[in-house]
Scaffold this active site. Structure first.
Site, mmCIF file in Angstrom:
data_model
loop_
_atom_site.group_PDB
_atom_site.id
_atom_site.type_symbol
_atom_site.label_atom_id
_atom_site.label_comp_id
_atom_site.label_asym_id
_atom_site.label_seq_id
_atom_site.Cartn_x
_atom_site.Cartn_y
_atom_site.Cartn_z
ATOM 1 N N TYR A 182 -5.656 13.355 -16.266
ATOM 2 C CA TYR A 182 -5.992 12.642 -17.308
ATOM 3 C C TYR A 182 -6.023 13.347 -18.396
ATOM 4 O O TYR A 182 -5.518 13.151 -19.645
ATOM 5 C CB TYR A 182 -6.996 11.571 -17.121
ATOM 6 C CG TYR A 182 -7.572 11.081 -18.425
ATOM 7 C CD1 TYR A 182 -6.936 9.976 -19.194
ATOM 8 C CD2 TYR A 182 -8.699 11.474 -19.125
ATOM 9 C CE1 TYR A 182 -7.245 9.504 -20.307
ATOM 10 C CE2 TYR A 182 -9.157 11.161 -20.391
ATOM 11 C CZ TYR A 182 -8.356 9.979 -20.925
ATOM 12 O OH TYR A 182 -8.857 9.566 -22.230
ATOM 13 N N SER A 188 -3.139 7.962 -16.931
ATOM 14 C CA SER A 188 -4.132 7.175 -18.014
ATOM 15 C C SER A 188 -5.553 7.297 -17.510
ATOM 16 O O SER A 188 -5.744 7.989 -16.317
ATOM 17 C CB SER A 188 -3.829 5.614 -17.986
ATOM 18 O OG SER A 188 -3.838 5.147 -16.441
ATOM 19 N N TYR A 189 -6.469 6.851 -18.300
ATOM 20 C CA TYR A 189 -8.027 7.101 -17.867
ATOM 21 C C TYR A 189 -8.273 6.695 -16.425
ATOM 22 O O TYR A 189 -8.016 5.403 -16.442
ATOM 23 C CB TYR A 189 -8.545 6.321 -18.897
ATOM 24 C CG TYR A 189 -10.169 6.551 -18.970
ATOM 25 C CD1 TYR A 189 -10.542 7.907 -19.291
ATOM 26 C CD2 TYR A 189 -11.000 5.427 -18.699
ATOM 27 C CE1 TYR A 189 -11.819 8.149 -19.073
ATOM 28 C CE2 TYR A 189 -12.327 5.667 -18.681
ATOM 29 C CZ TYR A 189 -12.920 7.232 -18.994
ATOM 30 O OH TYR A 189 -14.190 7.346 -18.902
ATOM 31 N N PRO A 190 -8.859 7.268 -15.824
ATOM 32 C CA PRO A 190 -8.997 6.841 -14.191
ATOM 33 C C PRO A 190 -10.444 6.014 -14.158
ATOM 34 O O PRO A 190 -10.522 5.973 -12.656
ATOM 35 C CB PRO A 190 -8.904 8.209 -13.572
ATOM 36 C CG PRO A 190 -9.666 9.420 -14.416
ATOM 37 C CD PRO A 190 -9.351 8.662 -16.018
ATOM 38 N N ARG A 191 -11.062 5.687 -14.863
ATOM 39 C CA ARG A 191 -12.178 5.017 -14.579
ATOM 40 C C ARG A 191 -11.900 3.378 -15.347
ATOM 41 O O ARG A 191 -12.204 3.313 -16.487
ATOM 42 C CB ARG A 191 -13.495 5.600 -15.320
ATOM 43 C CG ARG A 191 -13.635 7.045 -14.684
ATOM 44 C CD ARG A 191 -15.014 7.601 -15.348
ATOM 45 N NE ARG A 191 -15.320 8.911 -14.524
ATOM 46 C CZ ARG A 191 -16.055 9.132 -13.488
ATOM 47 N NH1 ARG A 191 -16.589 8.017 -12.898
ATOM 48 N NH2 ARG A 191 -16.164 10.310 -13.079
#
Length: 295
Positions: A182, A188-191
């Site tokens: 990321y 994209s944002y993994p959280r």
């Protein structure tokens, strides 16, 4: 919350007024977390101090609205693993071979698993070996056509589960590798808890970026020519979009877990905009003596 170039350009091209309601909601959540955390921390610290008397004056038993329930799940799972006692079992399988078959077929015993070795050996296995010229016969054969639906958007839970079960990568290593991808601008944002793509998400641009790949580029080009399939309706948790590839990078330029996780994220995204999978299966039942085996 998306860092895709197209989304950033769109946001800068059409700036809007800040949403006061969203700002107030975030502030309310912060206040609630603080008040609940302080109140329960004080309560359980005093409770355990009076009950066990093993805590000094400066010790705190902290409570977090998210962390403490999660810790409960972890402890419960650990207890299940500690208390579990493995038990040996025995079964009979047959390897079927024919010259014109592309591969061998493993036939599983219809009785399944038995926990008494002597019973399996003396009653069943020895009976099957009484005559050396016994033939195994196919007594039933069923062909089925089934469909497997394409996946919904990838969120953090599904990423961790897939990497753990399919690639044997632990949660910590998975998140470390995903966060490095990321920060490098590749995914994209993994959280995120969301599995629904936002309305402004540019599926075609994301697919076009992956057309450069030697592994799946040809399929992406065909998908764009024939038309992408509408993604399944997922859940919008209101936090971040599902995890998707942002920028293409050749697999030969990545190593270790980053390489494996990047490939998984790309292939998973492509699957979400592809057609459902059609499966053809053949289930056959064979008989040897008085015993039945299934393919």
């Amino acid at each position: 919350s998306s860092l895709a170039p197209s989304e950033l350009r769109k946001a800068f091209a059409k700036p809007g007024r800040p949403d006061q309601n969203q700002s107030d909601a975030v502030e309310a959540r912060k206040v609630l977390d603080l008040k609940v955390g302080v109140a329960f921390t004080r309560f359980q610290t005093r409770f355990f101090s009076e009950k066990y008397g093993q805590l000094n004056e400066r010790s705190l038993i902290s409570y977090g609205p998210c962390q403490t329930p999660t810790l409960g799940f972890v402890v419960m799972r650990n207890d299940q693993r500690q208390w579990f006692k493995s038990e040996k079992f025995w079964t009979i399988n047959i390897i079927a071979q024919k010259p014109n078959w592309r591969r061998d077929i493993t036939l599983k015993w219809a009785r399944g698993k038995l926990f008494n070795r002597d019973t399996v050996n003396n009653v069943f296995y020895s009976m099957l070996n009484v005559r050396s010229n016994q033939q195994i016969k196919c007594v039933d054969c069923k062909k089925e056509q089934t469909w497997r639906r394409k996946p919904i958007g990838l969120n953090t839970v599904q990423l961790l589960q897939s990497c753990s079960k399919g690639m044997h990568i632990g949660p910590r290593e998975t998140m470390h590798a995903a966060e490095r991808l990321y920060l490098s601008g590749y995914i994209s944002y993994p959280r995120t808890e969301s599995t629904a793509y936002p309305k402004g998400f540019d599926i075609m641009a994301t697919l076009r970026e992956q057309c450069k790949s030697q592994q799946w580029g040809t399929y992406c080009q065909q998908l764009m020519r024939d038309g992408v399939h509408k993604p399944r309706k997922g859940h919008d948790a209101g936090d971040h979009p599902p995890i998707t590839p942002v920028r293409y990078i050749g697999l030969d330029r990545l190593v270790g877990n980053e390489k494996r996780i990047y490939e998984f994220v790309v292939r998973y995204f492509i699957a979400t905009v592809s057609a459902d999978c059609e499966l053809s299966s053949v289930n056959a039942t064979f008989q040897l003596g008085d015993e039945r085996f299934q393919s």
